[in-house]
Design a protein around this motif. Structure first.
Motif, PDB file in Angstrom:
ATOM      1  N   MET A 189       0.853  -1.189   0.000  1.00 24.68           N
ATOM      2  CA  MET A 189       0.000   0.000   0.000  1.00 24.68           C
ATOM      3  C   MET A 189       0.887   1.237   0.000  1.00 24.68           C
ATOM      4  O   MET A 189       1.948   1.245   0.599  1.00 24.68           O
ATOM      5  CB  MET A 189      -0.905   0.012   1.237  1.00 24.68           C
ATOM      6  CG  MET A 189      -2.053  -0.975   1.159  1.00 24.68           C
ATOM      7  SD  MET A 189      -3.157  -0.735  -0.237  1.00 24.68           S
ATOM      8  CE  MET A 189      -3.902   0.818   0.167  1.00 24.68           C
TER       9      MET A 189
ATOM     10  N   GLU B   9      -7.176  -0.788   5.869  1.00 25.87           N
ATOM     11  CA  GLU B   9      -5.783  -0.950   5.486  1.00 25.87           C
ATOM     12  C   GLU B   9      -4.991  -1.574   6.629  1.00 25.87           C
ATOM     13  O   GLU B   9      -5.021  -1.097   7.755  1.00 25.87           O
ATOM     14  CB  GLU B   9      -5.199   0.413   5.115  1.00 25.87           C
ATOM     15  CG  GLU B   9      -3.884   0.307   4.391  1.00 25.87           C
ATOM     16  CD  GLU B   9      -3.397   1.658   3.899  1.00 25.87           C
ATOM     17  OE1 GLU B   9      -2.199   1.929   4.094  1.00 25.87           O
ATOM     18  OE2 GLU B   9      -4.197   2.414   3.342  1.00 25.87           O
TER      19      GLU B   9
ATOM     20  N   SER C 182      -2.312  -5.514   3.482  1.00 27.45           N
ATOM     21  CA  SER C 182      -2.987  -4.943   2.300  1.00 27.45           C
ATOM     22  C   SER C 182      -1.991  -4.729   1.169  1.00 27.45           C
ATOM     23  O   SER C 182      -0.848  -4.338   1.402  1.00 27.45           O
ATOM     24  CB  SER C 182      -3.647  -3.612   2.650  1.00 27.45           C
ATOM     25  OG  SER C 182      -4.624  -3.785   3.647  1.00 27.45           O
ATOM     26  N   ARG C 183      -2.444  -4.993  -0.047  1.00 29.90           N
ATOM     27  CA  ARG C 183      -1.601  -4.829  -1.231  1.00 29.90           C
ATOM     28  C   ARG C 183      -2.412  -4.189  -2.350  1.00 29.90           C
ATOM     29  O   ARG C 183      -3.635  -4.241  -2.370  1.00 29.90           O
ATOM     30  CB  ARG C 183      -1.074  -6.181  -1.733  1.00 29.90           C
ATOM     31  CG  ARG C 183      -0.181  -6.923  -0.766  1.00 29.90           C
ATOM     32  CD  ARG C 183       1.183  -6.245  -0.632  1.00 29.90           C
ATOM     33  NE  ARG C 183       2.079  -6.980   0.229  1.00 29.90           N
ATOM     34  CZ  ARG C 183       2.227  -6.764   1.535  1.00 29.90           C
ATOM     35  NH1 ARG C 183       1.488  -5.862   2.134  1.00 29.90           N
ATOM     36  NH2 ARG C 183       3.091  -7.450   2.242  1.00 29.90           N
ATOM     37  N   ILE C 184      -1.677  -3.622  -3.303  1.00 27.91           N
ATOM     38  CA  ILE C 184      -2.277  -3.156  -4.547  1.00 27.91           C
ATOM     39  C   ILE C 184      -1.752  -4.080  -5.640  1.00 27.91           C
ATOM     40  O   ILE C 184      -0.548  -4.210  -5.829  1.00 27.91           O
ATOM     41  CB  ILE C 184      -1.897  -1.690  -4.860  1.00 27.91           C
ATOM     42  CG1 ILE C 184      -2.392  -0.762  -3.749  1.00 27.91           C
ATOM     43  CG2 ILE C 184      -2.473  -1.269  -6.217  1.00 27.91           C
ATOM     44  CD1 ILE C 184      -1.926   0.677  -3.897  1.00 27.91           C
TER      45      ILE C 184
ATOM     46  N   ILE D 266      -7.131  -2.860  -4.819  1.00 28.92           N
ATOM     47  CA  ILE D 266      -6.726  -3.040  -3.428  1.00 28.92           C
ATOM     48  C   ILE D 266      -7.291  -4.359  -2.928  1.00 28.92           C
ATOM     49  O   ILE D 266      -8.478  -4.646  -3.103  1.00 28.92           O
ATOM     50  CB  ILE D 266      -7.263  -1.885  -2.557  1.00 28.92           C
ATOM     51  CG1 ILE D 266      -6.712  -0.551  -3.048  1.00 28.92           C
ATOM     52  CG2 ILE D 266      -6.911  -2.119  -1.083  1.00 28.92           C
ATOM     53  CD1 ILE D 266      -7.369   0.656  -2.405  1.00 28.92           C
TER      54      ILE D 266
END
Length: 154
Positions: free
Chosen positions: A40, A80, A84-86, A100
């Motif tokens: 993130m 978040e 959490s990742r994008i 997301i």
């Protein structure tokens, strides 16, 4: 070649999926669409866009729109965390977009006969975000239809 590949019958078609978590559910994203997975980072808001479009990020000089799959699917808002990742997706028609996710779990390889197509007889929009369900290690993974998830987004 590993042992699993040696045991697979000739001509057996497989697809690899990245397994992600959204809330308590596991979803699979076809690995062929994934360009990158990043932690993130600061997302710059863009005014007057749908609430599921969180804004844009600058990834190595490229401006990439970022959306919340949770909000698009009608789930509760993103929380978040350090997990959490994008996930940066490269799609043929829509181009590049970030989504997301709560967590990236693992990569699984599913034989095509272990993937059940989803039949739609409802008008439930959330159901239309799935293209199938995969059976892996006794569990089920809902497979996301990325084109319908991001269709109106970009």
């Amino acid at each position: 070649m590993n042992e699993v590949e040696e045991l697979r019958p000739v001509g057996q078609q497989t697809t690899q999926f990245i397994v992600i978590k959204l809330g308590e559910e596991q979803y699979g994203i076809d690995i062929k669409y994934i360009d990158n997975i990043v932690r993130m980072q600061h997302i710059t808001r863009v005014p007057k866009v749908d609430d599921y479009l969180k804004g844009v990020i600058n990834l190595r000089g490229e401006v990439i729109p970022v959306m919340s799959i949770r909000i698009k699917m009608g789930l509760e808002k993103d929380v978040e965390t350090k997990s959490s990742r994008i996930i940066i997706l490269k799609l043929e028609q829509q181009g590049t977009i970030g989504v997301i996710v709560d967590e990236v779990r693992e990569v699984v390889t599913l034989e095509n006969e272990r993937i059940e197509k989803v039949a739609y007889d409802s008008k439930d929009e959330k159901a239309n975000f799935l293209c199938g369900v995969g059976k892996s290690d006794g569990g089920l993974i809902s497979l996301l239809d990325l084109n319908s998830v991001v269709l109106e987004s970009v």
